[in-house]
Scaffold this motif. Sequence first.
Motif, PDB file in Angstrom:
ATOM      1  N   ILE A 118      36.372  47.263  56.358  1.00  0.00           N
ATOM      2  CA  ILE A 118      35.132  47.542  58.010  1.00  0.00           C
ATOM      3  C   ILE A 118      33.490  48.285  56.437  1.00  0.00           C
ATOM      4  N   LEU A 119      32.608  47.640  57.196  1.00  0.00           N
ATOM      5  CA  LEU A 119      31.749  47.307  55.819  1.00  0.00           C
ATOM      6  C   LEU A 119      30.706  48.096  56.661  1.00  0.00           C
ATOM      7  N   ASN A 120      30.626  49.482  56.210  1.00  0.00           N
ATOM      8  CA  ASN A 120      29.323  50.252  57.356  1.00  0.00           C
ATOM      9  C   ASN A 120      27.495  49.748  56.582  1.00  0.00           C
ATOM     10  N   LYS A 121      27.696  50.332  57.514  1.00  0.00           N
ATOM     11  CA  LYS A 121      25.446  50.633  57.180  1.00  0.00           C
ATOM     12  C   LYS A 121      25.038  49.410  56.697  1.00  0.00           C
ATOM     13  N   ILE A 122      25.109  48.584  57.265  1.00  0.00           N
ATOM     14  CA  ILE A 122      24.363  47.733  57.237  1.00  0.00           C
ATOM     15  C   ILE A 122      23.194  46.868  57.661  1.00  0.00           C
ATOM     16  N   ASP A 123      22.655  48.295  58.324  1.00  0.00           N
ATOM     17  CA  ASP A 123      21.362  48.351  58.684  1.00  0.00           C
ATOM     18  C   ASP A 123      20.641  48.695  57.497  1.00  0.00           C
ATOM     19  N   LEU A 124      20.933  49.008  56.302  1.00  0.00           N
ATOM     20  CA  LEU A 124      20.686  49.428  55.599  1.00  0.00           C
ATOM     21  C   LEU A 124      20.268  48.270  54.374  1.00  0.00           C
ATOM     22  N   ILE A 125      20.879  47.195  54.546  1.00  0.00           N
ATOM     23  CA  ILE A 125      21.638  46.347  52.848  1.00  0.00           C
ATOM     24  C   ILE A 125      20.756  45.052  54.223  1.00  0.00           C
ATOM     25  N   ARG A 126      20.521  44.218  52.813  1.00  0.00           N
ATOM     26  CA  ARG A 126      20.083  42.826  53.377  1.00  0.00           C
ATOM     27  C   ARG A 126      21.471  42.090  53.222  1.00  0.00           C
ATOM     28  N   ARG A 127      22.090  41.536  54.288  1.00  0.00           N
ATOM     29  CA  ARG A 127      23.028  40.589  54.618  1.00  0.00           C
ATOM     30  C   ARG A 127      23.752  39.876  53.575  1.00  0.00           C
ATOM     31  N   GLU A 128      23.446  39.046  53.052  1.00  0.00           N
ATOM     32  CA  GLU A 128      23.635  38.500  51.035  1.00  0.00           C
ATOM     33  C   GLU A 128      23.665  39.480  50.385  1.00  0.00           C
ATOM     34  N   GLN A 129      23.716  40.508  50.722  1.00  0.00           N
ATOM     35  CA  GLN A 129      24.818  42.336  49.307  1.00  0.00           C
ATOM     36  C   GLN A 129      25.700  41.786  50.330  1.00  0.00           C
ATOM     37  N   LEU A 130      26.289  41.688  50.789  1.00  0.00           N
ATOM     38  CA  LEU A 130      27.494  41.350  51.836  1.00  0.00           C
ATOM     39  C   LEU A 130      28.713  40.411  50.476  1.00  0.00           C
ATOM     40  N   LEU A 131      27.851  39.341  50.557  1.00  0.00           N
ATOM     41  CA  LEU A 131      28.792  38.185  50.476  1.00  0.00           C
ATOM     42  C   LEU A 131      30.092  38.771  49.098  1.00  0.00           C
ATOM     43  N   PRO A 132      29.005  39.072  47.849  1.00  0.00           N
ATOM     44  CA  PRO A 132      30.239  39.430  46.411  1.00  0.00           C
ATOM     45  C   PRO A 132      30.587  40.509  46.749  1.00  0.00           C
ATOM     46  N   GLN A 133      30.254  41.415  47.721  1.00  0.00           N
ATOM     47  CA  GLN A 133      31.418  42.975  48.036  1.00  0.00           C
ATOM     48  C   GLN A 133      32.367  42.555  48.792  1.00  0.00           C
ATOM     49  N   MET A 134      32.859  41.509  49.899  1.00  0.00           N
ATOM     50  CA  MET A 134      33.688  41.020  49.835  1.00  0.00           C
ATOM     51  C   MET A 134      34.741  40.311  49.505  1.00  0.00           C
ATOM     52  N   ASP A 135      34.145  39.407  48.571  1.00  0.00           N
ATOM     53  CA  ASP A 135      35.432  39.011  47.676  1.00  0.00           C
ATOM     54  C   ASP A 135      35.436  39.401  46.683  1.00  0.00           C
ATOM     55  N   ALA A 136      34.914  40.590  46.049  1.00  0.00           N
ATOM     56  CA  ALA A 136      35.415  41.817  45.174  1.00  0.00           C
ATOM     57  C   ALA A 136      36.614  42.305  45.962  1.00  0.00           C
ATOM     58  N   TYR A 137      36.597  43.117  47.474  1.00  0.00           N
ATOM     59  CA  TYR A 137      37.519  43.533  48.306  1.00  0.00           C
ATOM     60  C   TYR A 137      38.299  42.950  47.755  1.00  0.00           C
ATOM     61  N   ARG A 138      38.482  40.925  48.851  1.00  0.00           N
ATOM     62  CA  ARG A 138      39.366  40.141  48.687  1.00  0.00           C
ATOM     63  C   ARG A 138      40.168  40.432  47.275  1.00  0.00           C
ATOM     64  N   ASN A 139      39.815  40.054  46.293  1.00  0.00           N
ATOM     65  CA  ASN A 139      40.216  40.523  45.221  1.00  0.00           C
ATOM     66  C   ASN A 139      41.850  41.825  44.875  1.00  0.00           C
ATOM     67  N   LEU A 140      40.940  43.124  45.734  1.00  0.00           N
ATOM     68  CA  LEU A 140      41.410  44.211  45.502  1.00  0.00           C
ATOM     69  C   LEU A 140      42.676  44.962  46.444  1.00  0.00           C
ATOM     70  N   HIS A 141      43.294  43.625  47.941  1.00  0.00           N
ATOM     71  CA  HIS A 141      43.773  44.054  48.610  1.00  0.00           C
ATOM     72  C   HIS A 141      43.515  42.573  50.000  1.00  0.00           C
ATOM     73  N   PRO A 142      45.011  42.257  50.019  1.00  0.00           N
ATOM     74  CA  PRO A 142      44.605  41.444  50.768  1.00  0.00           C
ATOM     75  C   PRO A 142      44.600  41.764  52.626  1.00  0.00           C
ATOM     76  N   PHE A 143      43.448  42.191  52.986  1.00  0.00           N
ATOM     77  CA  PHE A 143      42.917  42.604  54.159  1.00  0.00           C
ATOM     78  C   PHE A 143      43.294  41.820  55.476  1.00  0.00           C
ATOM     79  N   ALA A 144      43.539  42.654  56.833  1.00  0.00           N
ATOM     80  CA  ALA A 144      43.895  41.646  57.288  1.00  0.00           C
ATOM     81  C   ALA A 144      42.730  40.984  58.118  1.00  0.00           C
TER      82      ALA A 144
END
Length: 295
Positions: A118-144
């Motif tokens: 759950i990537l929280n506090k998205i009201d405080l950031i630009r949406r394009e900041q989420l993609l690299p973060q999601m890729d990084a977490y995807r490499n760390l663990h196979p989240f459902a």
Amino acid sequence: MFKSGFIGIIGRPNVGKSTLLNGILGEKLAIITSKPQTTRNRIVGIFNREDAQFIFVDTPGIHSARTPLNRLMVRTARETFTDSDVLLLVVEGGQETTPDDLLIIESLKATSVPKFLILNKIDLIRREQLLPQMDAYRNLHPFAEMIPISALTGDGIPLLLDELWKYLPEGPRYFPEDMMTDSSERFVAAEIVREKILLLTHKEIPYSAAVVVDAFKEDEAKNLIRISATINVEKDSQKAILIGKKGSMLKEIGTQSRLEMETFFAARIYLELFVRVRKDWTKDPRMLREFGYSE
């Protein structure tokens, strides 16, 4: 098809776990402040829908704990790993992973239940900041699932509930439909007082205070609840700060607590507060149990 299950909300301190629980329930159940380790106990929040009963378990922030109290808090959070049907790992959207995040993810590998990021506090950031973060977490663990949300504004919460429903097992309602939590009224009252201490005091005071409700008496005929509570601290100097000049701090804590209790309990509140010194209680296993922080 009716589904029900337990959903653990986990993560490091101050990522918005309690705000998420309150946002889902549409009511303030868990106390919220900007200070880390605000949540000390597991708090159950029950959300009912026609097709499901979602039983959320808010937990203390997982961190590198040093004191006996903090170690108990982390152990309480980790117990949720095995007691849940789904786990929600809450992180701050747009932020790099921290050592505590990595520690939690490593611990998750030992459990087979579905895990959502759950990537929280998205009201405080630009949406394009989420993609690299999601890729990084995807490499760390196979989240459902990976779901961006704002617990504060409610953005993404309906989607989260719909996705959770897919992973919950079929089952009955474990709690009555009109029940929002299994916490006692005494616990809720104590947490409200502790929140006001966290908000109104600084430095070590909030972390050295434990609130115990000594009496909780309802007078239904008068729609009145009489509550007596003791704030336990570790030092005489902390007691003096909590009482304040001519009792001003204790009076302000009491006033703010009473007003919030009247909203929560839908009744008039008569509140008495006392302050007592219990030397080094955060390091004493016997006093930790006495104040409700038991293993």
